[in-house]
Design a protein around this motif. Sequence first.
Motif, PDB file in Angstrom:
ATOM      1  N   ASN A  40      -1.232  95.406 -16.607  1.00  0.00           N
ATOM      2  CA  ASN A  40      -2.033  94.470 -15.818  1.00  0.00           C
ATOM      3  C   ASN A  40      -1.485  93.057 -15.983  1.00  0.00           C
ATOM      4  O   ASN A  40      -0.842  92.735 -16.970  1.00  0.00           O
ATOM      5  CB  ASN A  40      -3.486  94.485 -16.294  1.00  0.00           C
ATOM      6  N   LEU A  41      -1.775  92.249 -14.976  1.00  0.00           N
ATOM      7  CA  LEU A  41      -1.481  90.821 -15.100  1.00  0.00           C
ATOM      8  C   LEU A  41      -2.780  90.117 -15.471  1.00  0.00           C
ATOM      9  O   LEU A  41      -3.813  90.329 -14.826  1.00  0.00           O
ATOM     10  CB  LEU A  41      -0.953  90.281 -13.768  1.00  0.00           C
ATOM     11  N   GLN A  42      -2.719  89.307 -16.514  1.00  0.00           N
ATOM     12  CA  GLN A  42      -3.925  88.575 -16.889  1.00  0.00           C
ATOM     13  C   GLN A  42      -4.035  87.279 -16.092  1.00  0.00           C
ATOM     14  O   GLN A  42      -3.127  86.449 -16.109  1.00  0.00           O
ATOM     15  CB  GLN A  42      -3.924  88.264 -18.391  1.00  0.00           C
ATOM     16  N   ILE A  43      -5.168  87.150 -15.374  1.00  0.00           N
ATOM     17  CA  ILE A  43      -5.457  85.928 -14.635  1.00  0.00           C
ATOM     18  C   ILE A  43      -6.418  85.104 -15.495  1.00  0.00           C
ATOM     19  O   ILE A  43      -7.462  85.614 -15.907  1.00  0.00           O
ATOM     20  CB  ILE A  43      -6.155  86.240 -13.292  1.00  0.00           C
ATOM     21  N   VAL A  44      -6.065  83.873 -15.740  1.00  0.00           N
ATOM     22  CA  VAL A  44      -6.942  82.984 -16.510  1.00  0.00           C
ATOM     23  C   VAL A  44      -7.608  82.025 -15.525  1.00  0.00           C
ATOM     24  O   VAL A  44      -6.927  81.276 -14.817  1.00  0.00           O
ATOM     25  CB  VAL A  44      -6.133  82.195 -17.564  1.00  0.00           C
ATOM     26  N   ALA A  45      -8.936  82.089 -15.468  1.00  0.00           N
ATOM     27  CA  ALA A  45      -9.654  81.307 -14.466  1.00  0.00           C
ATOM     28  C   ALA A  45     -10.652  80.375 -15.140  1.00  0.00           C
ATOM     29  O   ALA A  45     -11.489  80.819 -15.931  1.00  0.00           O
ATOM     30  CB  ALA A  45     -10.370  82.232 -13.484  1.00  0.00           C
ATOM     31  N   ASP A  46     -10.559  79.112 -14.794  1.00  0.00           N
ATOM     32  CA  ASP A  46     -11.477  78.087 -15.306  1.00  0.00           C
ATOM     33  C   ASP A  46     -12.826  78.256 -14.593  1.00  0.00           C
ATOM     34  O   ASP A  46     -12.902  78.190 -13.364  1.00  0.00           O
ATOM     35  CB  ASP A  46     -10.861  76.715 -15.023  1.00  0.00           C
ATOM     36  N   VAL A  47     -13.869  78.471 -15.366  1.00  0.00           N
ATOM     37  CA  VAL A  47     -15.171  78.783 -14.758  1.00  0.00           C
ATOM     38  C   VAL A  47     -15.698  77.605 -13.941  1.00  0.00           C
ATOM     39  O   VAL A  47     -16.224  77.768 -12.844  1.00  0.00           O
ATOM     40  CB  VAL A  47     -16.202  79.194 -15.840  1.00  0.00           C
ATOM     41  N   GLU A  48     -15.501  76.404 -14.474  1.00  0.00           N
ATOM     42  CA  GLU A  48     -15.995  75.237 -13.758  1.00  0.00           C
ATOM     43  C   GLU A  48     -15.286  75.067 -12.417  1.00  0.00           C
ATOM     44  O   GLU A  48     -15.892  74.767 -11.387  1.00  0.00           O
ATOM     45  CB  GLU A  48     -15.792  73.986 -14.618  1.00  0.00           C
ATOM     46  N   LEU A  49     -13.980  75.316 -12.414  1.00  0.00           N
ATOM     47  CA  LEU A  49     -13.179  75.148 -11.199  1.00  0.00           C
ATOM     48  C   LEU A  49     -13.601  76.112 -10.095  1.00  0.00           C
ATOM     49  O   LEU A  49     -13.723  75.736  -8.928  1.00  0.00           O
ATOM     50  CB  LEU A  49     -11.695  75.341 -11.548  1.00  0.00           C
TER      51      LEU A  49
END
Lengths: 479, 479
Positions: free
Chosen positions: B47-56
């Motif tokens: 898998n590719l890990q996507i890092v997502a900023d919750v605020e954004l």
Amino acid sequence: MRRTKIVEVLKSEETGKEFLVKGWVRTRRGNKQVSFIAMNDGSTIHNLQIVADVELFGEELLRRANTGASLAVVGELNQSQGTGQNVELLAKKIEVIGDCDVNEYPLQPKKHSLEFLREKAHLRFRTNTFSAIARVRHAMIFAVHSFFSLKGFVNIHTPIITSSDAEGAGEMFQVTTLNLDNIPKNDDGAIDFSKDFFGRPTNLTVSGQLEGELAAMGLADIYTFGPTFRAENSNTTRHLAEFWMIEPEMAFYDLNDNMDLAEEFLKYLIRYALDNCADDLNFLSNRLKEEEKNKKADEKSMELIEKLKFVLEDDFVRLTYTEAIEILRNSKPNKKGQFKYPIEGYGADLQSEHERYLVERHFKKPVILTDYPKEIKAFYMKLNEENKTVRAMDVLFPQIGEIIGGSQREENYDKLVARMEEMDIPVEEMWWYLETRKFGTVPHSGFGLGFERLMLFVTGMGNIRDVIPFPRTPKNAEF
Amino acid sequence: MRRTKIVEVLKSEETGKEFLVKGWVRTRRGNKQVSFIAMNDGSTIHNLQIVADVELFGEELLRRANTGASLAVVGELNQSQGTGQNVELLAKKIEVIGDCDVNEYPLQPKKHSLEFLREKAHLRFRTNTFSAIARVRHAMIFAVHSFFSLKGFVNIHTPIITSSDAEGAGEMFQVTTLNLDNIPKNDDGAIDFSKDFFGRPTNLTVSGQLEGELAAMGLADIYTFGPTFRAENSNTTRHLAEFWMIEPEMAFYDLNDNMDLAEEFLKYLIRYALDNCADDLNFLSNRLKEEEKNKKADEKSMELIEKLKFVLEDDFVRLTYTEAIEILRNSKPNKKGQFKYPIEGYGADLQSEHERYLVERHFKKPVILTDYPKEIKAFYMKLNEENKTVRAMDVLFPQIGEIIGGSQREENYDKLVARMEEMDIPVEEMWWYLETRKFGTVPHSGFGLGFERLMLFVTGMGNIRDVIPFPRTPKNAEF
């Protein structure tokens, strides 16, 4: 001593070296001093000429080395004195492996009709035409797999026996283990399919697309390459009851991506044939010229190699069905009443004559038509916003018309269900198809290439029965 | 911006560069500040890990990016902070393409049983195990075509619908267009097959061998690769009603040539898998260990990669059936009564337990047995001089026993007819098969590899239903 294939011997430059070859005699001619035996082992369209000293081998042995017999020959490679070949084999040893009674053997050293050879499908691999076709067919099979492998597609074997009718694509063959002499019935007189092998009615697949879509919804890029079936009673030069289809299906592709892939794919295949099958294509080109030598100039086919290059040279023209209808409506043959099916306007189903007009006379390029009226296309094609046309595409080629048909698929669950209900497709039976639109649906597209259509195009043959080894047609399942 | 496949992103070293990826969410975890989304598009086991900023992105959007949903993500490639991957994507844009209701979605982010996933064959491509199997299956398909292409073999599509029973190989599926509710009858009450599509009874092929032999008698080296069928009511982990077979057939090959080719072929396939499917094989190896973790040491399978290498390391041992029977008769398990089917002597039909004993315990190498008693083999196998055994060969592998069965064929017309009569094979119906022995007959050989048997071996899976996308078994033709 190891056997060398004739294709290798003919390429060899090691004159003076001894080779062992095995194969079948095509012809034998000669005089009291020397026999010339043309031998072929299926590895190439060219025969290897065996030069045999009559005194050395004796007339009796050489008489047995007649058309159809199988031989093992050890000989020395020589520069050929005759024309038509560079090298020949000066025989040192000749063994007749299997005799062939010329009076019984159906393949005489003369031209046989294609019709006659169809009756002898078990032997026609031994002829120039059918061995060339077989080798080209192999090259095209390998090119299909190579193309998709290079692009990271996954080949999926979709089921042959199925309980679903993919597109209402026509008559299907039933598959059953019920005793036809004594079909089990329920109390109400209906057939008791619970007694059948699969516990339900099953038939032979007409397309692997629907299952292919399932795979694409996890693997993204897949293709199928397998047999498909139509139980249509069509005795034409373009129909088979059993034929092979290639059906790629791609997640995240829209119609434009789909067209790009189809064009790239066809060009790859044609270029592969030109690059890898030159000898066989030259032979088939000459065969076609010979076959058509008595035709008028305007009835002759385009020369085979030229026709293949025609596909490679330009970008395919892309236009909508609606635009094409306008061109056809205003075309000379339409105005002069030369079309068998006159084009009156939007809604007409295009025939081969119209497709060929667009390709061969109007654009002089391969053509991709898009956005057909929804009424003449399958339920799974994505509706355009105007609710009138669907995102279908047909790729049209010279000589044969449609070679590829495809579409973007309807990925919206509600719209798909509505279309299915409109078109009387059983929604409940297709629960598995619909679920892919429920759980992380994505835009996706795909197309189908009838492999024998491609083979007709690449070989220049006129009858689809001649580009598959053992054709299945109405009343014909011999071999 | 063009989409990049995840397999490419994971290999990329261009940190800082932006990529567009599309795929399905496998899992999502995180905290109030950051979400980690594991995305997969079928191009790799990883898998590719996507890092997502919750605020954004906002909690609402990220909540929709749950297991099963499809996403398009633009992000910047970063060195990964976590373990288990080298790189990750720092999300700049996230679009949910297709939502997935976690309460309805059958594939939860937990381990599902293989049985459960068989019921969900339309979705199981989205799991690690089945996407790995699909990719390995593709690699093996391509390896088969590559091997034979390199050797100059011609792939022949032999017919699926046939009117002949190749070897009396068992129950067949009937193919018909007759109306089962109202079967047409002749005056004498027999079924009127003249009304059927082919004008005669037809069925689904059990083997392409006989037609393959016809092609080899002109093209010399051919192979088939297509679906074959058995209507046997066998509900086991090793039987399918529809499966794929590879059947090469070679003119001028004797049994030794045949064995050499079979060994070279299998080694090529296994090496291809090791060279091209390392990530998937590692995953499948771990899966197998996990599955067997509660088994006793002596019941565990050989480690997968080790087992594959086992095939490559040595020459296969070759011995006759008669020699093998002697070894088995004198073996410990036979003397101690540990075989389910005790070996008393010549004539016994070998079972999987015997085959595995020879391979895994006696020789510790793959084994080829030859020269079986004629009574337990098919009519077309060449009789040895002693008139008692035939030139058959079976290749035996660890874990699965017989993986290839083949033989030299009887090329002598009279001997073949005599065998057919002895075994009640209809001589007249097979006129086309016999004619190849009449006209330039040659010694020839071939073998069959059940493709799903190979897949079981290469993937370490235990149930044949798990190595074909949509298995067909008694009472099961769903999808």
